[in-house]
Write an enzyme that holds these catalytic residues in place. Sequence first.
Site, short mmCIF file in Angstrom:
data_model
loop_
_atom_site.label_atom_id
_atom_site.label_comp_id
_atom_site.label_asym_id
_atom_site.label_seq_id
_atom_site.Cartn_x
_atom_site.Cartn_y
_atom_site.Cartn_z
N TYR A 101 -3.07 5.66 1.62
CA TYR A 101 -4.31 4.94 1.90
C TYR A 101 -5.12 4.84 0.61
CZ TYR A 101 -8.99 3.80 3.38
OH TYR A 101 -10.21 3.18 3.50
N GLU A 189 -9.76 -2.47 1.03
CA GLU A 189 -8.86 -1.41 1.48
C GLU A 189 -7.41 -1.84 1.47
OE1 GLU A 189 -9.90 1.03 5.25
OE2 GLU A 189 -8.39 -0.40 5.91
#
Length: 433
Positions: A101, A189
């Site tokens: 992530y 993101e």
Amino acid sequence: MKLHEYQSKQIFAHYGIPIPKGRVASTAEEARQIAVELGRRVVVKSQVLVGGRGKAGGVKVANTPDEAEQMAQTILGMNIKGLTVRKVLVDEAADIQHEIYLGVVINRAARRVTMMASAAGGMEIEQVARTSPEKIVKVLIDPFIGLCDYQARQIAFALGLKGDQIRDFGAIASGLYKTFLDCDASLAEINPLVITGDGKLLAVDGKIVTDDNASFRHQDLAVLRDVDEETSSEAEARKFGLSYIQLDGQIGCMVNGAGLAMTTMDIVKLFGGSPANFLDIGGGASADKVAAALRIILADPNVKAVLFNIFGGITRCDEVARGIVAALKQVPTQVPMVVRLVGTNEEEGRAILAGAQMQTANTLVEAAQKAVAAANGEEYVPAPPPPPVAYKPKARTIARPVVKKPVRPVARKTTRKVSKQATKKVIRKTSQK
Ligand code: GDP
Ligand code: MN
């Protein structure tokens, strides 16, 4: 504004972040064509503005163009968390060894943009934060210096990256930070950023949320807005310049001013109701804006009562009243309404509303109680005033502070003492010269 995965990844690519080859399709036939062009295993991904598409069955790997077509057929039109899939992204399938992530967000508490990363990628970061917060690395970015190389390396080491991956990660991290700045984003993101079978890094998913307050300087991004994904209420609110957020309560609130709107929602909650929306009609709202706001509120089937809380300053109460009457002509309704008009032209406003079937209130407390009662289908009973609190002086419990006598400062000793006579001598000597 939220951008789709395919839009976000195209922007990422512009900043040097590696993404898989692929294109977006609106029909199954188009998806098949893209799979033929790519000439290898592909992944067919629903393009809707929510996360967790994988779990919902909106992301599927296809080995052949036929399979890609079939999967596009099932995914297109699918309903994911209330949104209909209208487009699919057909990308080269990645050979995934590991999922990371990587995200850039605004950390309001630290008053810094923050880069967050976790070796436990793929799943939603909120879940990682809940279950194993120690797996998340964070670095705060100084706005004047930007993301430093050492910070990117610090994250790369924490993720356990090796060799060339550390250098490549540095480029991706700085690309993501630049994307965030240039788009005036509130979130950029990559989840997952994958390590492929041959040890390379690849952004397999992408998400950008831009700050609408900066949309005036982003004509480039305005074209990316997907109006299909907005509820009709949100689209109409935007057209009329209303700040509207739908909630799941039963009392529709129409208020002028964001602070007053928040207070109104709080007070509704305090008296046991729940607001159906946040709606700020803004200062100086015209009658047609008010009418649009009321149409939007009444379009929500959950609304069981409407509360108007207008504080007339620049906004004139008579203008608001005219808007309410106009809207009621357009959308006749049985929903009970409570109105509190205070300030500029309040008498005129009340006179205009006198004909309409509305309860009035003088204070916000009374207005909220009436709205809650109306939403519950109950009769309004004024709450008894709180019992008077008798004044009783508190006993003194704190001891008086002890006042210490100030200590006299001790004169400092000088190392050289010059007598008065010696000084006189020097003066005499210099005056003789
Ligand atoms: P999200 O569920 O909406 O976040 O959609 P993602 O794009 O993140 O995809 C969900 C999951 O599908 C990923 O975490 C991967 O495990 C898997 N996935 C996505 N793309 C590929 C791919 O190209 N190849 C393989 N094998 N899996 C993929
Ligand atoms: Mn994802």
